[in-house]
Design an enzyme around this catalytic site. Structure first.
Site, mmCIF file in Angstrom:
data_model
loop_
_atom_site.group_PDB
_atom_site.id
_atom_site.type_symbol
_atom_site.label_atom_id
_atom_site.label_comp_id
_atom_site.label_asym_id
_atom_site.label_seq_id
_atom_site.Cartn_x
_atom_site.Cartn_y
_atom_site.Cartn_z
ATOM 1 N N GLY A 183 0.844 -1.203 0.000
ATOM 2 C CA GLY A 183 0.000 0.000 0.000
ATOM 3 C C GLY A 183 0.872 1.244 0.000
ATOM 4 N N VAL A 238 2.972 -13.124 4.259
ATOM 5 C CA VAL A 238 4.021 -13.461 5.218
ATOM 6 C C VAL A 238 3.338 -14.137 6.393
ATOM 7 C CG1 VAL A 238 5.706 -12.505 6.829
ATOM 8 C CG2 VAL A 238 5.562 -11.601 4.509
ATOM 9 N N ASP A 304 -9.094 9.800 11.638
ATOM 10 C CA ASP A 304 -8.896 8.353 11.441
ATOM 11 C C ASP A 304 -9.835 7.503 12.287
ATOM 12 O OD1 ASP A 304 -6.821 9.079 9.806
ATOM 13 O OD2 ASP A 304 -5.264 7.979 10.888
ATOM 14 N N HIS A 436 2.358 27.364 -20.601
ATOM 15 C CA HIS A 436 3.251 26.545 -21.408
ATOM 16 C C HIS A 436 4.679 27.016 -21.238
ATOM 17 C CE1 HIS A 436 4.786 24.060 -24.606
ATOM 18 N NE2 HIS A 436 5.443 25.124 -25.062
HETATM 19 P P1 NAD Z 1 -2.912 0.609 2.948
HETATM 20 O O1 NAD Z 1 -4.315 0.246 3.225
HETATM 21 O O2 NAD Z 1 -2.590 1.733 2.037
HETATM 22 O O3 NAD Z 1 -2.156 -0.671 2.340
HETATM 23 C C1 NAD Z 1 -2.091 -1.895 2.996
HETATM 24 C C2 NAD Z 1 -1.774 -2.969 1.993
HETATM 25 O O4 NAD Z 1 -1.468 -4.156 2.683
HETATM 26 C C3 NAD Z 1 -2.920 -3.273 1.035
HETATM 27 O O5 NAD Z 1 -2.437 -3.297 -0.273
HETATM 28 C C4 NAD Z 1 -3.386 -4.658 1.524
HETATM 29 O O6 NAD Z 1 -3.936 -5.429 0.483
HETATM 30 C C5 NAD Z 1 -2.097 -5.244 2.037
HETATM 31 N N1 NAD Z 1 -2.250 -6.313 3.024
HETATM 32 C C6 NAD Z 1 -3.185 -6.426 4.008
HETATM 33 N N2 NAD Z 1 -2.956 -7.534 4.756
HETATM 34 C C7 NAD Z 1 -1.851 -8.123 4.243
HETATM 35 C C8 NAD Z 1 -1.097 -9.276 4.574
HETATM 36 N N3 NAD Z 1 -1.429 -10.060 5.606
HETATM 37 N N4 NAD Z 1 -0.001 -9.582 3.828
HETATM 38 C C9 NAD Z 1 0.361 -8.788 2.785
HETATM 39 N N5 NAD Z 1 -0.319 -7.695 2.414
HETATM 40 C C10 NAD Z 1 -1.406 -7.343 3.141
HETATM 41 O O7 NAD Z 1 -2.247 0.795 4.391
HETATM 42 P P2 NAD Z 1 -0.832 1.386 4.811
HETATM 43 O O8 NAD Z 1 0.085 1.489 3.657
HETATM 44 O O9 NAD Z 1 -0.425 0.599 6.002
HETATM 45 O O10 NAD Z 1 -1.199 2.844 5.274
HETATM 46 C C11 NAD Z 1 -2.054 3.051 6.405
HETATM 47 C C12 NAD Z 1 -2.873 4.297 6.254
HETATM 48 O O11 NAD Z 1 -2.059 5.436 6.264
HETATM 49 C C13 NAD Z 1 -3.641 4.293 4.964
HETATM 50 O O12 NAD Z 1 -4.964 4.681 5.215
HETATM 51 C C14 NAD Z 1 -2.946 5.310 4.124
HETATM 52 O O13 NAD Z 1 -3.821 5.988 3.256
HETATM 53 C C15 NAD Z 1 -2.334 6.246 5.142
HETATM 54 N N6 NAD Z 1 -1.110 6.792 4.575
HETATM 55 C C16 NAD Z 1 -1.217 7.729 3.610
HETATM 56 C C17 NAD Z 1 -0.091 8.224 2.999
HETATM 57 C C18 NAD Z 1 -0.217 9.248 1.932
HETATM 58 O O14 NAD Z 1 -1.275 9.833 1.807
HETATM 59 N N7 NAD Z 1 0.802 9.474 1.110
HETATM 60 C C19 NAD Z 1 1.166 7.742 3.359
HETATM 61 C C20 NAD Z 1 1.229 6.765 4.314
HETATM 62 C C21 NAD Z 1 0.079 6.292 4.927
#
Ligand code: NAD
Length: 457
Positions: A183, A238, A304, A436
């Site tokens: 993610g 994992v 959140d 531009h």
């Molecule tokens: P996320 O929901 O963005 O991604 C989590 C990912 O982990 C998903 O793709 C999911 O399918 C995967 N996943 C879930 N269980 C799993 C498992 N057992 N094994 C492998 N993969 C698995 O969550 P995040 O990256 O932890 O971020 C947390 C929150 O913080 C989110 O809501 C995110 O939007 C926010 N955040 C935002 C930003 C930004 O806006 N740039 C940056 C960092 C975090």
């Protein structure tokens, strides 16, 4: 002495809480904020161990990667021995964070918001306990945020198995880093440590990383991230960590092991919704009405801890809406136009529906797309990877989504958000006059493409 009765006591000084407090004070409410972090750490997770420190490290690590990979040679610039001082890099990050936190303290002073340090508890209607002290409040606003989800079999130990907070403060570059979760956090943190020299493997449970984002954008991004050195194992889980051995089960159920000195678990975050006595939904979020009022009288919640994407800008808008509604205004938040950004290189930025998302809801769409390869400014800057995709309703031509991969698209998405929020058609948006050369012309051309033609393609 008469005891102070606060108009508003806010719990938590993150983006939801501190912004709500400032706005409330501007509206004339006598406002206090209770924060459990030390006084120099106003700003919550976002400022102290999230959005801001990660951006500082992304910037430093990108500069290092550019210098050490010889990327400047194309500009005729030779670079000698490139060295890395991780302590100095982390020191700069800490300075950025401390400076911004001081900024919030300054804003509190300016707007007469009182900060109270300590752990807040609700002590009955209109009463907040902080240690032994009790505060009386006409309204209480809960902004306690969220915490990283822990995986069964992979508890955080702060050493081998870490969360994003520790991943932002490592004192040594890991040789091999396994990131669980493809993610936003997984990609941003994976990028940072890969650029600094770690061998990074991202393990994602779903068939594709970044669920919810336009698949063609994601595929193109993944190709670029691979070139940058990241390895992806999708459809994989994992299951455990033993010493430096990380057990992984792939999509076909086959088990194998990876070696890692650090395992970052980034599989989402959980709301800090327990212990307040407010009603929660099936996912553990505090439920609120249109005024952001919880099931408890006089107790409100934003950010959140309530349903919706866990994003700082969503929390900020909710904080403002909540206190403006307390003050009798009719402010609302339009949840259909909350942008999302992944600060990789290039960046990914989205707002509104993806093509697949629209089709899933039975909406007939036309999609206009334009590659940065055909954009003069991107070419001049040497950053021409990526694409802009504009999704418009077929019949009305109204823009309902923009999904982009490319240089600085985190900035372009604000214009896309405005267009979508104001119900502009792709044709009306493309009537605008774009400077531009600028990256924004890619957005203009993608909107044009949704109307049936482009100029530079
Ligand atoms: P996320 O929901 O963005 O991604 C989590 C990912 O982990 C998903 O793709 C999911 O399918 C995967 N996943 C879930 N269980 C799993 C498992 N057992 N094994 C492998 N993969 C698995 O969550 P995040 O990256 O932890 O971020 C947390 C929150 O913080 C989110 O809501 C995110 O939007 C926010 N955040 C935002 C930003 C930004 O806006 N740039 C940056 C960092 C975090």
């Amino acid at each position: 002495m008469m005891e102070t009765v606060w108009d508003l006591v806010v719990v938590g000084a993150g983006p939801g809480g501190y912004v709500a407090a400032i706005r409330a004070a501007q509206l004339g409410l006598k406002t206090a904020v209770v924060e459990r972090r030390p006084p120099g750490e106003l700003g919550g997770t976002c400022l102290n161990e999230g959005c801001i420190p990660s951006k500082a490290l992304l910037e430093s690590s990108w500069r290092y990667a550019q210098a050490s990979s010889g990327a400047h040679a194309a500009h005729g610039i030779g670079v000698g021995d490139v060295t890395l001082d991780l302590a100095a890099l982390m020191g700069r990050k800490a300075d950025v964070v401390a400076g911004l936190s001081k900024g919030i303290a300054g804003l509190f002073k300016k707007y007469k918001v009182t900060a109270i340090q300590g752990e807040a508890r609700l002590a009955g209607e209109g009463r907040v306990l902080v240690g032994e002290s009790e505060f009386q409040a006409k309204c209480i606003l809960l902004c306690p945020g969220s915490r990283p989800v822990e995986l069964p079999g992979l508890p955080f130990d702060g050493e081998r198995v870490i969360s994003s907070a520790e991943a932002l403060a490592l004192t040594k570059i890991p040789k091999r880093l396994v990131v669980v979760g493809g993610g936003v956090i997984g990609l941003e943190m994976g990028s940072i440590w890969s650029r600094l020299g770690a061998e990074v493997t991202v393990v994602e449970a779903l068939p594709e990383i970044l669920p919810g984002i336009d698949v063609s954008v994601v595929r193109q991004a993944k190709r670029l991230f691979r070139k940058q050195g990241l390895t992806f194992l999708v459809g994989s889980k994992v299951t455990g960590v033993m010493g430096d051995a990380v057990s992984v089960t792939d999509a076909k159920g086959k088990k194998h092991a990876l070696t890692a000195d650090k395992v970052l678990v980034a599989v989402g975050r959980r709301p800090n919704a327990e212990g307040w006595g407010a009603e929660t939904d099936e996912n553990g979020f505090i439920t609120v009405d249109d005024d952001y009022q919880t099931s408890l009288p006089g107790v409100f919640a934003v950010g959140d801890v309530i349903p919706g994407p866990m994003l700082a800008h969503k929390a900020m808008k909710e904080g403002v809406a909540c206190v403006e509604r307390m003050a009798g205004l009719e402010t609302t938040v339009d949840y259909g136009r909350i942008p999302g950004v992944v600060y990789t290189h290039p960046e990914i930025a989205v707002v509104g529906r993806s093509e697949a998302g629209a089709k899933k809801r039975g909406i007939e769409v036309t999609v206009g797309q334009f590659p940065f390869l055909a954009n003069g400014r991107a070419r001049a800057g040497g950053e021409a990877d990526g694409v802009v995709r504009v999704v418009a309703e077929k019949e009305s031509g109204q823009m309902i989504g923009v999904h982009m991969l490319g240089p600085h698209v985190s900035e372009l998405v604000a214009a896309a958000e405005t267009a979508i929020g104001h119900g502009l058609t792709a044709a009306a948006f493309a009537e605008g006059i774009f400077p531009h050369p600028s990256l924004s012309e890619a957005l203009e051309e993608a909107a044009l493409a949704a109307t049936g033609h482009t100029i530079h393609l």
